[in-house]
Design an enzyme around this catalytic site. Sequence first.
Site, PDB file in Angstrom:
ATOM      1  N   LYS A   7      -5.522   6.168  12.687  1.00 48.63           N
ATOM      2  CA  LYS A   7      -4.403   5.459  13.324  1.00 48.63           C
ATOM      3  C   LYS A   7      -4.483   5.787  14.817  1.00 48.63           C
ATOM      4  O   LYS A   7      -3.546   6.310  15.428  1.00 48.63           O
ATOM      5  CB  LYS A   7      -3.081   5.940  12.688  1.00 48.63           C
ATOM      6  CG  LYS A   7      -1.837   5.217  13.128  1.00 48.63           C
ATOM      7  CD  LYS A   7      -1.746   3.796  12.631  1.00 48.63           C
ATOM      8  CE  LYS A   7      -0.490   3.131  13.163  1.00 48.63           C
ATOM      9  NZ  LYS A   7      -0.492   1.670  12.944  1.00 48.63           N
ATOM     10  N   ASP A  36      -4.676  10.381   0.721  1.00 45.08           N
ATOM     11  CA  ASP A  36      -3.772  10.523  -0.425  1.00 45.08           C
ATOM     12  C   ASP A  36      -3.207   9.149  -0.808  1.00 45.08           C
ATOM     13  O   ASP A  36      -3.236   8.715  -1.963  1.00 45.08           O
ATOM     14  CB  ASP A  36      -2.637  11.485  -0.026  1.00 45.08           C
ATOM     15  CG  ASP A  36      -1.788  11.911  -1.207  1.00 45.08           C
ATOM     16  OD1 ASP A  36      -2.091  11.529  -2.349  1.00 45.08           O
ATOM     17  OD2 ASP A  36      -0.796  12.631  -0.987  1.00 45.08           O
ATOM     18  N   TYR A  68      -0.465  17.979   5.747  1.00 43.73           N
ATOM     19  CA  TYR A  68       0.026  18.757   4.608  1.00 43.73           C
ATOM     20  C   TYR A  68      -0.091  20.255   4.838  1.00 43.73           C
ATOM     21  O   TYR A  68       0.436  21.045   4.054  1.00 43.73           O
ATOM     22  CB  TYR A  68      -0.721  18.375   3.322  1.00 43.73           C
ATOM     23  CG  TYR A  68      -0.493  16.942   2.883  1.00 43.73           C
ATOM     24  CD1 TYR A  68       0.366  16.099   3.579  1.00 43.73           C
ATOM     25  CD2 TYR A  68      -1.142  16.421   1.781  1.00 43.73           C
ATOM     26  CE1 TYR A  68       0.563  14.793   3.193  1.00 43.73           C
ATOM     27  CE2 TYR A  68      -0.943  15.106   1.375  1.00 43.73           C
ATOM     28  CZ  TYR A  68      -0.089  14.299   2.094  1.00 43.73           C
ATOM     29  OH  TYR A  68       0.111  12.999   1.704  1.00 43.73           O
ATOM     30  N   ASP A 124      -4.654   6.376  -3.933  1.00 42.79           N
ATOM     31  CA  ASP A 124      -3.739   5.960  -5.005  1.00 42.79           C
ATOM     32  C   ASP A 124      -3.629   4.438  -5.053  1.00 42.79           C
ATOM     33  O   ASP A 124      -3.583   3.844  -6.128  1.00 42.79           O
ATOM     34  CB  ASP A 124      -2.355   6.586  -4.818  1.00 42.79           C
ATOM     35  CG  ASP A 124      -2.194   7.830  -5.680  1.00 42.79           C
ATOM     36  OD1 ASP A 124      -3.229   8.443  -6.025  1.00 42.79           O
ATOM     37  OD2 ASP A 124      -1.053   8.200  -6.010  1.00 42.79           O
ATOM     38  N   ASP A 182      -3.212   0.991   8.526  1.00 40.57           N
ATOM     39  CA  ASP A 182      -2.327  -0.080   8.050  1.00 40.57           C
ATOM     40  C   ASP A 182      -3.136  -1.326   7.672  1.00 40.57           C
ATOM     41  O   ASP A 182      -2.851  -1.992   6.671  1.00 40.57           O
ATOM     42  CB  ASP A 182      -1.215  -0.399   9.056  1.00 40.57           C
ATOM     43  CG  ASP A 182      -1.680  -0.354  10.498  1.00 40.57           C
ATOM     44  OD1 ASP A 182      -2.805   0.129  10.751  1.00 40.57           O
ATOM     45  OD2 ASP A 182      -0.934  -0.783  11.392  1.00 40.57           O
TER      46      ASP A 182
END
Length: 357
Positions: free
Chosen positions: A191, A248, A141, A252, A224
């Site tokens: 990852k 993020d 970001y 959520d 994942d």
Amino acid sequence: MQASIVLLPGDGIGPEVTGQAERVLKLVAEKFGHTFRFSSHPIGGIAIDNGGDPLPQSTIDACRASDAILLGAVGGPKWDDPKAKTRPEAGLLKIRKELGLFANLRPIITFPELVDASPLRREIVEGTDILFFRELTGGLYFGPSGTEQVSPGIERSYSTAVYSTDEIERIVRMAAVAARSRRKKLTMVDKANVLEVSRLWRRVSAALIEKEFSDLTYEVVLVDSMAMHLLSRPTTFDVVVTSNMFGDILTDEASMLPGSLGMLPSASLGSSGPGLYEPIHGSAPDIAGKGIANPLATILAAAMLLRHSLGLEKEAEVIEAAVRKVLAAGHRTADLVRKGQPSVGTISITDYVLAAI
Ligand code: NAD
């Protein structure tokens, strides 16, 4: 204790829920003999309306001079014009950056009384108690990004995830310290099978844990897989630490485990200076002004404020216990009941919390 607390009510239901959290903080101060000074400052849409800037310098100055900050929410349809010069959310990103708030803490707890509000089965979610640490000021970001015209009619865009050793170390250390005072398990999510930046996370994190936190159970999980495990075995996680974008998305996803946005607080912390505390929900323009917003997430954020910024653990626990007591007594705001069932409003549920304190 003397403390100065800045309130940033913001937009929509923000002022309604921060107003109730302020009542709770005032009662706690009175009961425990503390003096909290409150001052309120504009952020988001209301600040744009006032002077064109979603984060005025006067708000930044007040935040810097405070011991802790309690935020409601920002945004709403009024400021959604994509062609607008600035947006309410810009105020939120800027305050995090200005105050160096690199760690976002999000506790995900399923309250026993609300287990049936979860979209998942009781036997899966019952007992869930996870504390997420999301890195907040680096990664995808904030890395270099841009768009270029490569040939007529074809554009190419890029966003880059950048992390340095020190950025990774400080958030993993903060998470590991928290794990030590909980169930002593830390899960690092990355990852690393694909991304170079994740391989740095894995190396730095493993070295730090080996050197300073060998008393913890430490595991790494690919992002994942984590997306699946959160829905199949959420009770097996204690503290989870991850980068900005993965955090993020995963937080959520995890916020659905307890069943309502209206119950979940969060904290954003730096290495020094005031922390910023807020509910995870937005400004809920659909219910703003109706007196039905659930203030419990903001009240629980106020408890986090007492714990993390003022070191008042006992007082934080008193608030959390009061919220549980209110739920156990069957009091619910509209977001926590099925259609047609009775509910109470924003002020009434806070009255019950105050009575329980
Ligand atoms: P939202 O969280 O505001 O609302 C989603 C749904 O949950 C709505 O139906 C709302 O009524 C309900 N809800 C949320 N909080 C509630 C509460 N405390 N009590 C009862 N019901 C509650 O998300 P949205 O609708 O996607 O966004 C609305 C605005 O909020 C947008 O402008 C968005 O950009 C902004 N937003 C701000 C923040 C923030 O300030 N941190 C976070 C998310 C969204």
